[in-house]
Design an enzyme around this catalytic site. Structure first.
Site, PDB file in Angstrom:
ATOM      1  N   HIS A 248       0.810  -1.252  -0.115  1.00 51.16           N
ATOM      2  CA  HIS A 248       0.000   0.151  -0.267  1.00 51.16           C
ATOM      3  C   HIS A 248       0.953   1.374  -0.108  1.00 51.16           C
ATOM      4  O   HIS A 248       0.445   2.163  -0.671  1.00 51.16           O
ATOM      5  CB  HIS A 248      -1.090   0.168   1.395  1.00 51.16           C
TER       6      HIS A 248
ATOM      7  N   GLN B 115      -9.796  -6.840 -10.416  1.00 47.26           N
ATOM      8  CA  GLN B 115     -10.290  -5.693  -9.906  1.00 47.26           C
ATOM      9  C   GLN B 115      -9.831  -4.244 -10.793  1.00 47.26           C
ATOM     10  O   GLN B 115     -10.811  -3.494 -10.860  1.00 47.26           O
ATOM     11  CB  GLN B 115      -9.922  -5.459  -8.337  1.00 47.26           C
TER      12      GLN B 115
HETATM   13  O1  PAF Z   1      -8.332  -3.257  -2.918  1.00 45.26           O
HETATM   14  C1  PAF Z   1      -8.890  -2.914  -2.224  1.00 45.26           C
HETATM   15  O2  PAF Z   1      -8.266  -2.669  -0.991  1.00 45.26           O
HETATM   16  C2  PAF Z   1     -10.415  -2.848  -2.208  1.00 45.26           C
HETATM   17  O3  PAF Z   1     -11.249  -3.598  -2.746  1.00 45.26           O
HETATM   18  C3  PAF Z   1     -10.878  -1.152  -2.432  1.00 45.26           C
HETATM   19  C4  PAF Z   1     -10.481  -0.861  -3.912  1.00 45.26           C
HETATM   20  C5  PAF Z   1     -10.348  -0.300  -1.672  1.00 45.26           C
HETATM   21  C6  PAF Z   1     -12.361  -1.006  -2.353  1.00 45.26           C
HETATM   22  O4  PAF Z   1     -12.961  -1.193  -1.191  1.00 45.26           O
END
Ligand code: PAF
Length: 285
Positions: free
Chosen positions: A37, A155
């Protein structure tokens, strides 16, 4: 570094930045931040003048028997990490702030087709939850650019499609998967692994690398490669959900002529569902 919890606070913080001409980046997260992150935040710093990280464990993207309740919520720790990486603002709304009238009757964003495949097939409704919250976060923040990790490859494809389809004025950028020293893709869910499963977990990435290697060496029997890799994982104590060799753009099964290939996998190890992927380019196609 400031943390705000409401949309109106967020908007007033951003208004002054926008008036000053700042380019704004959003890094959407569910918190419990790890080095992967923080690499997204660093990427955001390169692309914008003001970086907002959102921390919101989105109930709408969890299935009824999934880990919503046990998902780690570590806001104080996350704030410290973000502060040390030069993040400018944390947006940490409550569920009520995001879905003030509850989730059931809230408008949902459903992205067709691509969400039915792979993880979408085993987690019905998951990508509608993701697409809905990401659209809400974009509407709340109006970022110029948003950064997502490539570990969640499907995603990312869903978010790119919804952004295009809804003509959202935000640039979607991705950052490579961040890995532990043995190669395991970083994930907040890795903390759920027992010590012995943690040692074994890297085999998922190793099988993806094996599949990539045999394709690069000339094999094109994609479904046999996928079956072999799945069987190996099964024999090694995983419960594979899928290991699919796909066209990197459509995420449909790869055709022989496709030059851009991604190998996507999801597998359970004990109570933990791991996902990972690798991509390759075939020059001879
Ligand atoms: O990847 C994630 O942590 C989640 O799916 C996101 C994109 C923050 C949406 O809740």
């Amino acid at each position: 570094m400031k943390t705000v919890h409401t949309v109106s606070e967020l908007r007033s913080e951003l208004q002054s930045q926008r008036e000053a001409g700042a380019r704004i980046a959003l890094v959407p997260t569910m918190g419990n931040l790890h080095a992967g992150h923080l690499a997204l935040v660093e990427e955001a710093r390169q692309k914008a003048d003001f970086v907002v990280t959102s921390i919101f464990v989105n109930p709408l993207q969890f299935g009824p028997n999934e880990d919503l309740d046990s998902y780690p919520r570590t806001l104080a720790d996350d704030q410290q990490k973000l502060d040390s990486r030069g993040n400018d603002l944390v947006f940490a709304p409550s569920v009520r702030e995001v879905y003030p009238h509850g989730m059931e009757y809230h408008t949902h964003i459903t992205v067709p087709a691509i969400t039915e495949l792979h993880c979408g097939a085993s987690r019905p409704g998951h990508f509608t939850g993701v697409a809905t919250v990401v659209t809400l976060l974009f509407n709340m923040t109006h970022p110029d650019v948003a950064i997502f990790g490539e570990k969640d490859f499907q995603q990312l494809a869903v978010i790119r499609k919804l952004t295009q389809d809804l003509h959202l004025p935000v640039e979607i950028q991705s950052a490579p998967t961040y890995r532990e020293s043995d190669g395991l893709a970083m994930s907040s869910r890795n903390n759920y692994l027992s010590a012995s499963d943690r040692e074994r977990a890297v085999r998922l990435y190793q099988m993806l690398c094996w599949a990539r290697q045999v394709i690069l060496e000339g094999r094109r029997d994609y479904s046999t490669i996928s079956d072999e890799a799945t069987r190996t994982l099964d024999n090694e104590g995983f419960h594979p959900d899928y290991l699919n060799i796909v066209n990197s753009e459509t995420l449909e099964p790869a055709a022989l002529k496709d030059p851009h290939i991604t190998i996507l996998a999801a597998a359970w190890l004990g109570q933990t569902r791991l996902i990972d992927n690798v991509s390759l380019i075939l020059d001879d196609n």
